[in-house]
Design a protein around this motif. Sequence first.
Motif, PDB file in Angstrom:
ATOM      1  N   ALA A  46       0.830  -1.203   0.000  1.00 60.33           N
ATOM      2  CA  ALA A  46       0.000   0.000   0.000  1.00 60.33           C
ATOM      3  C   ALA A  46       0.866   1.255   0.000  1.00 60.33           C
ATOM      4  CB  ALA A  46      -0.913   0.003   1.228  1.00 60.33           C
ATOM      5  N   VAL A  47       0.398   2.284  -0.700  1.00 60.33           N
ATOM      6  CA  VAL A  47       1.076   3.573  -0.765  1.00 60.33           C
ATOM      7  C   VAL A  47       0.176   4.622  -0.113  1.00 60.33           C
ATOM      8  CG1 VAL A  47       1.947   5.386  -2.298  1.00 60.33           C
ATOM      9  CG2 VAL A  47       2.356   2.971  -2.841  1.00 60.33           C
ATOM     10  N   TYR A  48       0.764   5.458   0.722  1.00 63.14           N
ATOM     11  CA  TYR A  48       0.018   6.539   1.358  1.00 63.14           C
ATOM     12  C   TYR A  48      -0.278   7.614   0.312  1.00 63.14           C
ATOM     13  CZ  TYR A  48      -1.330   9.913   4.971  1.00 63.14           C
ATOM     14  OH  TYR A  48      -2.016  10.806   5.747  1.00 63.14           O
ATOM     15  N   GLY A  49      -1.582   7.877   0.091  1.00 58.41           N
ATOM     16  CA  GLY A  49      -1.988   8.651  -1.073  1.00 58.41           C
ATOM     17  C   GLY A  49      -2.027  10.151  -0.909  1.00 58.41           C
ATOM     18  N   LEU A  50      -0.924  10.753  -0.515  1.00 61.18           N
ATOM     19  CA  LEU A  50      -0.820  12.210  -0.501  1.00 61.18           C
ATOM     20  C   LEU A  50       0.074  12.608  -1.673  1.00 61.18           C
ATOM     21  CD1 LEU A  50      -1.699  14.745   0.981  1.00 61.18           C
ATOM     22  CD2 LEU A  50       0.296  14.530   2.470  1.00 61.18           C
ATOM     23  N   PRO A  51      -0.514  12.997  -2.799  1.00 62.57           N
ATOM     24  CA  PRO A  51       0.253  13.178  -4.036  1.00 62.57           C
ATOM     25  C   PRO A  51       1.393  14.170  -3.935  1.00 62.57           C
ATOM     26  CG  PRO A  51      -2.090  13.102  -4.522  1.00 62.57           C
ATOM     27  CD  PRO A  51      -1.967  13.160  -3.024  1.00 62.57           C
ATOM     28  N   GLU A  52       1.213  15.246  -3.201  1.00 61.99           N
ATOM     29  CA  GLU A  52       2.254  16.265  -3.114  1.00 61.99           C
ATOM     30  C   GLU A  52       3.513  15.744  -2.421  1.00 61.99           C
ATOM     31  OE1 GLU A  52      -1.570  18.165  -3.883  1.00 61.99           O
ATOM     32  OE2 GLU A  52      -0.943  16.697  -2.376  1.00 61.99           O
ATOM     33  N   ILE A  53       3.398  14.641  -1.699  1.00 66.20           N
ATOM     34  CA  ILE A  53       4.542  14.060  -0.987  1.00 66.20           C
ATOM     35  C   ILE A  53       4.984  12.733  -1.611  1.00 66.20           C
ATOM     36  CG2 ILE A  53       5.424  13.336   1.271  1.00 66.20           C
ATOM     37  CD1 ILE A  53       4.637  16.286   1.132  1.00 66.20           C
ATOM     38  N   HIS A  54       4.037  11.930  -2.102  1.00 63.10           N
ATOM     39  CA  HIS A  54       4.347  10.565  -2.558  1.00 63.10           C
ATOM     40  C   HIS A  54       3.954  10.321  -4.015  1.00 63.10           C
ATOM     41  CE1 HIS A  54       5.426   9.474   1.500  1.00 63.10           C
ATOM     42  NE2 HIS A  54       4.230   9.793   1.960  1.00 63.10           N
ATOM     43  N   ARG A  55       4.008  11.344  -4.826  1.00 62.30           N
ATOM     44  CA  ARG A  55       3.514  11.258  -6.204  1.00 62.30           C
ATOM     45  C   ARG A  55       4.112  10.089  -6.996  1.00 62.30           C
ATOM     46  NH1 ARG A  55       3.961  16.178  -7.203  1.00 62.30           N
ATOM     47  NH2 ARG A  55       1.742  16.686  -7.140  1.00 62.30           N
ATOM     48  N   ASP A  56       5.416   9.933  -6.965  1.00 57.83           N
ATOM     49  CA  ASP A  56       6.063   8.908  -7.792  1.00 57.83           C
ATOM     50  C   ASP A  56       5.634   7.501  -7.381  1.00 57.83           C
ATOM     51  OD1 ASP A  56       7.342  10.837  -9.253  1.00 57.83           O
ATOM     52  OD2 ASP A  56       9.230  10.712  -8.138  1.00 57.83           O
ATOM     53  N   LYS A  57       5.475   7.254  -6.090  1.00 55.03           N
ATOM     54  CA  LYS A  57       5.035   5.938  -5.624  1.00 55.03           C
ATOM     55  C   LYS A  57       3.581   5.681  -6.007  1.00 55.03           C
ATOM     56  CE  LYS A  57       8.192   5.487  -1.684  1.00 55.03           C
ATOM     57  NZ  LYS A  57       8.303   5.342  -0.219  1.00 55.03           N
ATOM     58  N   ILE A  58       2.763   6.710  -5.956  1.00 52.43           N
ATOM     59  CA  ILE A  58       1.348   6.559  -6.306  1.00 52.43           C
ATOM     60  C   ILE A  58       1.209   6.173  -7.773  1.00 52.43           C
ATOM     61  CG2 ILE A  58      -0.855   7.791  -6.532  1.00 52.43           C
ATOM     62  CD1 ILE A  58       0.133   9.521  -4.096  1.00 52.43           C
ATOM     63  N   ARG A  59       2.018   6.763  -8.637  1.00 52.17           N
ATOM     64  CA  ARG A  59       1.930   6.475 -10.081  1.00 52.17           C
ATOM     65  C   ARG A  59       2.054   4.981 -10.382  1.00 52.17           C
ATOM     66  NH1 ARG A  59       5.166  11.449 -11.217  1.00 52.17           N
ATOM     67  NH2 ARG A  59       3.745  12.920 -12.229  1.00 52.17           N
ATOM     68  N   SER A  60       2.889   4.292  -9.631  1.00 53.18           N
ATOM     69  CA  SER A  60       3.130   2.877  -9.915  1.00 53.18           C
ATOM     70  C   SER A  60       2.362   1.947  -8.977  1.00 53.18           C
ATOM     71  CB  SER A  60       4.630   2.573  -9.813  1.00 53.18           C
ATOM     72  OG  SER A  60       5.124   2.881  -8.520  1.00 53.18           O
ATOM     73  N   ALA A  61       1.474   2.499  -8.149  1.00 58.26           N
ATOM     74  CA  ALA A  61       0.777   1.699  -7.140  1.00 58.26           C
ATOM     75  C   ALA A  61      -0.489   1.062  -7.704  1.00 58.26           C
ATOM     76  CB  ALA A  61       0.418   2.571  -5.951  1.00 58.26           C
ATOM     77  N   SER A  62      -0.854  -0.074  -7.127  1.00 61.46           N
ATOM     78  CA  SER A  62      -2.159  -0.684  -7.374  1.00 61.46           C
ATOM     79  C   SER A  62      -3.077  -0.533  -6.174  1.00 61.46           C
ATOM     80  CB  SER A  62      -1.996  -2.175  -7.695  1.00 61.46           C
ATOM     81  OG  SER A  62      -1.313  -2.360  -8.914  1.00 61.46           O
ATOM     82  N   LEU A  63      -2.502  -0.241  -5.005  1.00 62.14           N
ATOM     83  CA  LEU A  63      -3.263  -0.109  -3.757  1.00 62.14           C
ATOM     84  C   LEU A  63      -2.854   1.187  -3.072  1.00 62.14           C
ATOM     85  CD1 LEU A  63      -4.963  -0.996  -1.323  1.00 62.14           C
ATOM     86  CD2 LEU A  63      -3.104  -2.550  -0.675  1.00 62.14           C
ATOM     87  N   VAL A  64      -3.812   2.079  -2.878  1.00 63.52           N
ATOM     88  CA  VAL A  64      -3.538   3.369  -2.245  1.00 63.52           C
ATOM     89  C   VAL A  64      -4.457   3.554  -1.046  1.00 63.52           C
ATOM     90  CG1 VAL A  64      -3.815   5.873  -2.527  1.00 63.52           C
ATOM     91  CG2 VAL A  64      -2.625   4.541  -4.279  1.00 63.52           C
ATOM     92  N   GLY A  65      -3.866   3.956   0.077  1.00 59.64           N
ATOM     93  CA  GLY A  65      -4.621   4.349   1.257  1.00 59.64           C
ATOM     94  C   GLY A  65      -4.776   5.858   1.253  1.00 59.64           C
TER      95      GLY A  65
ATOM     96  N   PRO B 185      -5.108  14.831   8.800  1.00 64.89           N
ATOM     97  CA  PRO B 185      -3.700  14.677   8.409  1.00 64.89           C
ATOM     98  C   PRO B 185      -3.338  15.410   7.120  1.00 64.89           C
ATOM     99  CG  PRO B 185      -4.535  12.596   9.202  1.00 64.89           C
ATOM    100  CD  PRO B 185      -5.724  13.519   9.113  1.00 64.89           C
ATOM    101  N   THR B 186      -4.247  15.440   6.141  1.00 66.95           N
ATOM    102  CA  THR B 186      -3.949  16.165   4.904  1.00 66.95           C
ATOM    103  C   THR B 186      -3.659  17.631   5.195  1.00 66.95           C
ATOM    104  OG1 THR B 186      -5.253  14.671   3.518  1.00 66.95           O
ATOM    105  CG2 THR B 186      -4.899  16.901   2.686  1.00 66.95           C
ATOM    106  N   SER B 187      -4.505  18.262   5.982  1.00 67.63           N
ATOM    107  CA  SER B 187      -4.319  19.688   6.286  1.00 67.63           C
ATOM    108  C   SER B 187      -3.036  19.932   7.071  1.00 67.63           C
ATOM    109  CB  SER B 187      -5.526  20.222   7.057  1.00 67.63           C
ATOM    110  OG  SER B 187      -5.596  19.670   8.365  1.00 67.63           O
ATOM    111  N   VAL B 188      -2.700  19.012   7.952  1.00 65.47           N
ATOM    112  CA  VAL B 188      -1.525  19.190   8.819  1.00 65.47           C
ATOM    113  C   VAL B 188      -0.229  18.888   8.075  1.00 65.47           C
ATOM    114  CG1 VAL B 188      -0.345  18.271  10.858  1.00 65.47           C
ATOM    115  CG2 VAL B 188      -2.816  18.741  10.940  1.00 65.47           C
ATOM    116  N   ILE B 189      -0.187  17.757   7.371  1.00 67.32           N
ATOM    117  CA  ILE B 189       1.049  17.339   6.694  1.00 67.32           C
ATOM    118  C   ILE B 189       1.448  18.357   5.630  1.00 67.32           C
ATOM    119  CG2 ILE B 189       2.127  15.556   5.276  1.00 67.32           C
ATOM    120  CD1 ILE B 189       0.059  13.596   6.689  1.00 67.32           C
ATOM    121  N   LEU B 190       0.476  18.800   4.833  1.00 64.64           N
ATOM    122  CA  LEU B 190       0.794  19.793   3.809  1.00 64.64           C
ATOM    123  C   LEU B 190       1.241  21.111   4.445  1.00 64.64           C
ATOM    124  CD1 LEU B 190      -2.064  19.169   1.208  1.00 64.64           C
ATOM    125  CD2 LEU B 190       0.345  18.498   1.042  1.00 64.64           C
TER     126      LEU B 190
END
Length: 347
Positions: free
Chosen positions: A128-147, A153-158
Amino acid sequence: MKIKVGIIGATGYAGAELVRILSAHPQVELVALVTQSYGGKAFCEVYPHLYKYVMLECRELDLPALADKADVVFTALPHGHAVPVAGEVLGRGKKFIDLGADFRFGRRDVYEQWYKVEHSGEKLLEQAVYGLPEIHRDKIRSASLVGNPGCYPTSVILGLAPLLRNGLIDPGSIIIDSKSGVSGAGRGLSLGTHFSEVNENFRAYNVGVHRHTPEIEQELSKLAGEDVVVSFTPHLTPMNRGILSTMYAGLKQEMTLEQVRSVYEEFYRSEFFVRLLPPGILPQTKAVTGSNHCDIVPVVDPRTGRVVVISAIDNLIKGAAGQAVQNMNLMFGLPETTGLDRPGLYP
């Protein structure tokens, strides 16, 4: 050829926003809207605002048939229900995006400690890939499973990512104060979200024990390169939607506002959905309502040596359905703004 999409949990607030966004997505065909409560009803009977835009019927779950029919399956369900769905969908070579908490954590024991249920998909967690695109974009592109990340957390992490990635704040000094609209509690009935309980009221809840705390700490720790422990206090506000987070942290060295803003400008230079607002304009929930944007402003308090970061999102869009569609776009090689590049609603 359009992406065939199935949604499980389509009649909750996040699920309904997924339906609304995807119904206008130029590269998507909705093929199944699954719900436990409204099987056999037209979706527009449940959500009349989508009449003539979505004419599908709600269906009860037939998982093998759904996994065969769809190219990607979204689940917008309470935690603890996504693992068997993910196993079936991935086993048939399809993609899976979970808007719940079941695939947000790298460690099974952390999930079980905070959510009080057993996680039966440890092997799935590994992919599974953590689906915050601004931080994990490259991993999301090749993922089949995204959380898909949680809304808080989105508001805080960004808000804090540029400071932690550049080592500018003391990781042990972070205090987070967040306020959310009532839709964050979901569509189910409960005393805590009853009109007369919420209206003209403002209260903190789950102080120090909110389930989004370990998710925040997991991702902030990755950005900092060391363990981060935060004080996080959420509040319920008498509005339908939106999250405003205010974060406080001690600067490691004296910095001017211009220096801090330059760090944010560089970090988010190419990010369409993150808006660093001009000086003199502070984030507000109304300015992002209905949009996939996160508005951010850092403020330096030289008297205390702290930086104060304010961020605002729509909890149902960038905090849930919009971000899930952003992830889907990446997973299928589309421009990630597809179907999402529009401003919010005002007033």
